[in-house]
Scaffold this motif. Structure first.
Motif, mmCIF file in Angstrom:
data_model
loop_
_atom_site.group_PDB
_atom_site.id
_atom_site.type_symbol
_atom_site.label_atom_id
_atom_site.label_comp_id
_atom_site.label_asym_id
_atom_site.label_seq_id
_atom_site.Cartn_x
_atom_site.Cartn_y
_atom_site.Cartn_z
ATOM 1 N N UNK A 255 -23.015 64.149 67.991
ATOM 2 C CA UNK A 255 -22.839 65.474 67.391
ATOM 3 C C UNK A 255 -21.514 65.596 66.644
ATOM 4 N N UNK A 256 -20.534 64.809 67.037
ATOM 5 C CA UNK A 256 -19.249 64.848 66.335
ATOM 6 C C UNK A 256 -19.445 64.447 64.878
ATOM 7 N N UNK A 257 -20.350 63.503 64.642
ATOM 8 C CA UNK A 257 -20.622 63.070 63.280
ATOM 9 C C UNK A 257 -21.136 64.194 62.401
ATOM 10 N N UNK A 258 -21.903 65.128 62.989
ATOM 11 C CA UNK A 258 -22.398 66.266 62.216
ATOM 12 C C UNK A 258 -21.252 67.164 61.783
ATOM 13 N N UNK A 259 -20.230 67.268 62.616
ATOM 14 C CA UNK A 259 -19.054 68.069 62.265
ATOM 15 C C UNK A 259 -18.258 67.398 61.150
ATOM 16 N N UNK A 260 -18.175 66.081 61.198
ATOM 17 C CA UNK A 260 -17.332 65.340 60.256
ATOM 18 C C UNK A 260 -18.005 65.097 58.909
ATOM 19 N N UNK A 261 -19.317 65.201 58.839
ATOM 20 C CA UNK A 261 -20.016 64.903 57.587
ATOM 21 C C UNK A 261 -19.680 65.943 56.523
ATOM 22 N N UNK A 262 -19.218 65.514 55.341
ATOM 23 C CA UNK A 262 -18.863 66.467 54.285
ATOM 24 C C UNK A 262 -20.090 67.165 53.731
ATOM 25 N N UNK A 263 -19.933 68.369 53.162
ATOM 26 C CA UNK A 263 -21.080 69.102 52.622
ATOM 27 C C UNK A 263 -21.719 68.362 51.457
ATOM 28 N N UNK A 264 -23.043 68.244 51.481
ATOM 29 C CA UNK A 264 -23.764 67.455 50.476
ATOM 30 C C UNK A 264 -23.562 67.991 49.066
ATOM 31 N N UNK A 265 -23.444 69.305 48.926
ATOM 32 C CA UNK A 265 -23.325 69.875 47.581
ATOM 33 C C UNK A 265 -21.929 69.734 46.984
#
Length: 360
Positions: A307-317
């Protein structure tokens, strides 16, 4: 043009007969001016006859994260602190300015801060006790002089690949919990490498060159930098997190847009807790915060490692800032081309096709 060059200073120069030098590994600039004192957690307190020593103490920031003679060499039996004074003194001074400029976000200042900041980031990755232990684990039979020599050679190890990734600065301004600091402030995260994975057994961490590895570094209590490989950031499924990024390499030249940063996210309390939990899991021995409860993010963070990866992933747009090809024209009529991975020609495509044909 960005070129990573490992800085170096002498370890055998004039000696300086002085008392043992206690080095502060985390600049005081990280701590807010209002923080006259911080809570300092020892993850492995000393053991005495009557039991464990005190794990949490309250102290002023300048007395925290200190290590005696960590960079001192002893030529001729006399202490030499040139590495501390001449090398890291300059890197820390320029790095402190660069961090303030990045956090401020003014385009001209961010441009000026680009190179000194990444040089500072490289130093903060390896100058810590954990970073030095990593060097010792990969280079056998190093004495103190040899360790200092290898450390100087490796300071620019990841600078080129960092400069080619996606860059995001997230904010904690909407959260009552702020970013904590540890004695290993440059933290690496890969969803496929939890803390108990063999690849992360102390002092190891996920390779910066792996597609799924992200680099996390708090600029101050309110701002945190997240560096991501473009291939990982733009895809959510089907990515081999442990595969090497295209044209993964150490050192070398590369072009980078200094104005390309993502700054749109203000994290929630739970998201800040997730990053703090990650940072604590990668610490060596000490963690600090102005509020004692912040030292224990694991008490409140309810998510798992992935779940930490979901926090760290930059916004796609926002990823349009990165990737693509670059063309540079010079006054003499010459040109320079670079693809998203730092390659200056398309020869890799021909080599790939030739390999497939010969294999058949």
């Amino acid at each position: 043009m960005y070129q990573s060059q490992p800085p170096e200073t002498s370890i055998n120069g004039p000696t300086d007969p002085r008392k043992p030098l206690r080095t502060n590994l985390v600049p005081e600039a990280f701590f807010a001016r209002a923080w006259s004192a911080i809570f300092y957690l020892d993850l492995s307190p000393s053991i005495y006859r009557n039991g464990l020593g005190k794990s949490v103490s309250k102290r002023v920031p300048k007395s925290s994260f200190k290590k005696t003679d960590i960079y001192t060499t002893w030529p001729g039996g006399q202490p030499n602190d040139e590495i501390e004074r001449l090398l890291f003194g300059e890197i820390d001074n320029s790095g402190a300015v660069a961090i303030r400029q990045l956090a401020g976000g003014q385009p001209e200042e961010v441009h000026d801060a680009f190179t000194p900041f990444f040089e500072y980031l490289g130093a903060q990755k390896l100058r810590t006790p954990k970073g030095l232990d990593w060097i010792n684990a990969h280079y056998s039979q190093l004495d103190q002089s040899g360790l200092m020599r290898e450390m100087q050679h490796l300071l620019a190890l990841n600078l080129t690949i960092w400069s080619e990734g996606g860059r995001e600065i997230v904010s904690a301004k909407k959260s009552d919990v702020k970013f904590i600091i540890t004695d290993h402030p440059v933290t690496l995260y890969n969803a496929a490498c939890p803390p108990d994975a063999p690849t992360c057994r102390y002092p190891n961490e996920p390779s910066v060159q792996w597609i799924g590895t992200q680099t996390i570094f708090p600029l101050d209590a309110e701002h945190c930098l997240i560096l991501s490989h473009f291939d990982y950031a733009k895809q959510t499924e089907g990515v081999d997190l442990l595969a090497e990024r295209q044209n993964a390499r150490n050192f070398g030249k590369s072009l980078a847009r200094t104005d390309a940063w993502i700054r749109s996210r203000a994290l929630s309390r739970d998201q800040v807790l997730a990053i703090n939990d990650l940072k604590k899991s990668r610490a060596c021995k000490h963690v600090a915060a102005p509020v004692e409860d912040w030292l224990y993010p694991e008490r409140e963070y309810a998510g798992d490692w992935g779940k930490i990866g979901e926090v760290l992933r930059p916004p796609a747009d926002e990823l349009w800032h990165f990737g693509g090809e670059m063309y540079v024209g010079y006054e003499d009529g010459s040109t320079l081309y670079q693809d998203p991975y730092g390659r200056t020609s398309g020869s890799h495509e021909y080599l790939k096709n030739a390999a497939l044909i010969s294999h058949r």
